[in-house]
Design an enzyme around this catalytic site. Structure first.
Site, PDB file in Angstrom:
ATOM      1  N   LYS A 177     -61.816 -18.953-137.711  1.00  0.00           N
ATOM      2  CA  LYS A 177     -61.548 -20.386-137.787  1.00  0.00           C
ATOM      3  C   LYS A 177     -62.166 -21.170-136.627  1.00  0.00           C
ATOM      4  O   LYS A 177     -62.229 -22.390-136.670  1.00  0.00           O
ATOM      5  CB  LYS A 177     -60.040 -20.615-137.860  1.00  0.00           C
ATOM      6  CG  LYS A 177     -59.425 -20.100-139.143  1.00  0.00           C
ATOM      7  CD  LYS A 177     -59.853 -20.932-140.330  1.00  0.00           C
ATOM      8  CE  LYS A 177     -59.203 -20.524-141.600  1.00  0.00           C
ATOM      9  NZ  LYS A 177     -59.417 -21.482-142.703  1.00  0.00           N
TER      10      LYS A 177
HETATM   11  C1  LIG Z   1     -55.920 -14.721-140.632  1.00  0.00           C
HETATM   12  C2  LIG Z   1     -56.653 -15.461-141.687  1.00  0.00           C
HETATM   13  N1  LIG Z   1     -57.289 -14.787-142.633  1.00  0.00           N
HETATM   14  C3  LIG Z   1     -57.957 -15.393-143.636  1.00  0.00           C
HETATM   15  C4  LIG Z   1     -57.996 -16.748-143.740  1.00  0.00           C
HETATM   16  C5  LIG Z   1     -58.677 -17.378-144.933  1.00  0.00           C
HETATM   17  O1  LIG Z   1     -59.803 -18.100-144.666  1.00  0.00           O
HETATM   18  P1  LIG Z   1     -60.105 -19.385-145.571  1.00  0.00           P
HETATM   19  O2  LIG Z   1     -59.083 -20.383-145.245  1.00  0.00           O
HETATM   20  O3  LIG Z   1     -61.489 -19.788-145.188  1.00  0.00           O
HETATM   21  O4  LIG Z   1     -60.026 -18.959-147.006  1.00  0.00           O
HETATM   22  C6  LIG Z   1     -57.310 -17.490-142.788  1.00  0.00           C
HETATM   23  C7  LIG Z   1     -57.284 -18.918-142.932  1.00  0.00           C
HETATM   24  O5  LIG Z   1     -56.498 -19.566-142.299  1.00  0.00           O
HETATM   25  C8  LIG Z   1     -56.658 -16.829-141.719  1.00  0.00           C
HETATM   26  O6  LIG Z   1     -55.996 -17.485-140.776  1.00  0.00           O
END
Ligand SMILES: Cc1ncc(COP(=O)(O)O)c(C=O)c1O
Length: 457
Positions: A45
């Site tokens: 992120k």
């Molecule tokens: C630990 C974690 N894994 C996966 C994701 C998923 O990513 P995306 O929001 O781009 O689908 C997030 C999103 O907040 C996350 O914090």
């Protein structure tokens, strides 16, 4: 000075791709993982934080001295906080109360104001972390509500950054990407870019059981929504950032138990220390891998680090409280029944006490299940027979139905041995069923024998 980065933001991205050496080696495909915890905020992120801020600045939505507001399960908060600290913005984060204490403390360490809200409420409920963020954005002057779920700069960050990075790092040799889907920004951005480069590249999304995406993808109807323990992925509404799932070729589901199991296996077998959404992504990749082509290059995106989950995924008490603890005892009661031999001795309710005692003696057993019409109606035990005959409450010629006991638990063959210990704290006897058929009787000594044999091996 030569080689120095201008500031911490310049260290975002360019995260390593690593081959798995033990996990999934039985699969036809080649498994690789991309470690996003190499980013300064320890998650993927970080990539969207700076892009969402700079695009908002360009649009004039974010002005100098402003306050950034976001609803986050933690990682986007850190990504925004890193950029906000270097650019001089204040930050207010609203989080669901299921997130780990580490994540809350992590954001406060960046000087953020953190508000936690109930997880198990509808998205449009005024108490939800989405609604509270929206309200704060109307109350705090000169503020900008980032809203990663509706913000197209979220997938844009991956279209500009993560996608090209993967293409260059792999020299275009990647065949399939497997990743967890939360806002869906990662899958939409990476998917769009890589499919422009090679339309045959597949994007496989991993969705927690309890989230809506799987059903929407496979049938248009949301899967039944309920709370789950995996953090960061899954949703109970359709965000704009996932761009209608159009870049996904498949969606597979992952249970909490699978996600937490593979999260722990990843660090123990490969030394890769991550969070539960990474275990979920790996669980999904292992399912996908079973039907993959020979030598298909499958790259799994691992979004964050395990340090954010020490109080959860890596805490035995928390795991046990949530039914995710690693079974201390491998196997099922079927193993004990097999070891005892499969032909179970039973009696019928009309059988005489003396005949059943003779049977027990002959077979060296202390309990006999009693059936009527194939149904279990009770059990005759050595100790009941002894006290019955000694107190003359039963006579040797009586039918055993006169001295039936119901002090036992019923267990299926697939009952994990791990729970048998608790069972024997509640009852001395377990009657095991193979479907409708009585398969055997178990007592503590059967488990003890099994354990000691195991230890001797
Ligand atoms: C630990 C974690 N894994 C996966 C994701 C998923 O990513 P995306 O929001 O781009 O689908 C997030 C999103 O907040 C996350 O914090």
């Amino acid at each position: 000075m030569k080689g120095a980065k201008k500031n911490i933001l310049e260290t975002i991205g360019d995260t390593p791709i690593v081959a798995l050496t033990k996990i999934g080696q039985e699969l036809p495909c080649n498994l690789f993982v991309k470690l996003e915890y190499f980013n300064p905020g320890l998650s993927i992120k970080d990539r969207i934080g700076i892009v969402m801020i700079e695009e908002a600045e360009k649009r004039g939505d974010l002005k100098p001295g402003g306050t950034i507001i976001e609803s986050t399960s933690g990682n986007t908060g850190v990504g925004l906080a890193i950029a906000a600290c270097t650019k001089g913005y204040r930050v207010v984060f609203v989080m669901p109360d299921k997130v780990s204490i580490e994540k809350v403390a992590n954001l406060r360490a960046f000087g953020a104001k953190v508000i936690t809200c109930p997880t198990a409420v509808e998205p449009d409920d005024p108490r939800s972390y989405y609604s509270v963020s929206k309200r704060l954005a109307t109350e705090i002057p000169n503020s900008f509500y980032c809203n990663q779920y509706q913000n197209q700069d979220n997938p844009l960050a991956h279209y500009r950054g993560t996608g090209p990075e993967i293409w260059e790092q792999t020299g275009g040799e990647v065949d399939t990407i497997v990743l967890g889907i939360g806002t869906g920004g990662t899958c939409a951005g990476i998917g769009k870019y890589l499919k422009e480069k090679n339309p045959d590249i597949k994007i496989v999304g991993v969705d927690p059981v309890g989230s809506m995406y799987y059903g929407v993808f496979h049938g248009g109807q949301p899967s039944p929504v309920h709370t789950y323990l995996i953090e960061g992925i899954g949703e109970d509404f359709m965000p704009a950032s996932i761009q209608e799932l159009k870049y996904l070729d498949d969606v597979v589901q992952a249970e909490d138990s699978e996600a937490y199991f593979w999260t722990r296996e990843l660090v123990r077998l490969e030394g890769i220390f991550t969070g539960s959404s990474c275990g979920a992504a790996l669980a999904g990749a292992l399912k996908y891998g079973k039907t993959a082509r020979k030598n298909e290059n499958v790259l799994v995106i691992l979004p964050d680090s395990g340090v954010k989950y020490l109080s959860k995924a890596y805490n035995e008490d928390w795991l046990r409280e949530n039914g995710l603890a690693e079974p201390k005892l491998a196997g099922t009661v079927a193993d004990l029944i097999t070891r005892k031999g499969r032909d179970v001795v039973t009696a019928s309710r009309e059988d005489k006490v003396q005949d059943v005692v003779h049977l027990m003696h002959e077979r060296g057993i202390s309990q006999v299940p009693v059936l009527a019409g194939g149904e279990l109606v009770g059990i005759v035990t050595e100790s009941d027979l002894l006290s019955g005959l000694c107190t003359s409450s039963v006579d040797a010629a009586d039918a055993v139905e006169k001295i039936l006991s119901t002090r036992y638990v019923r267990l299926p063959m697939e009952e994990p041995l791990d729970t048998l210990v608790d069972t024997f704290n509640r009852s001395n006897l377990a009657v095991v069923f193979d479907g409708e058929r009585v398969a055997g009787v178990l007592t503590k000594i059967d488990l003890l024998t099994h354990l000691t044999e195991k230890i001797r091996q």
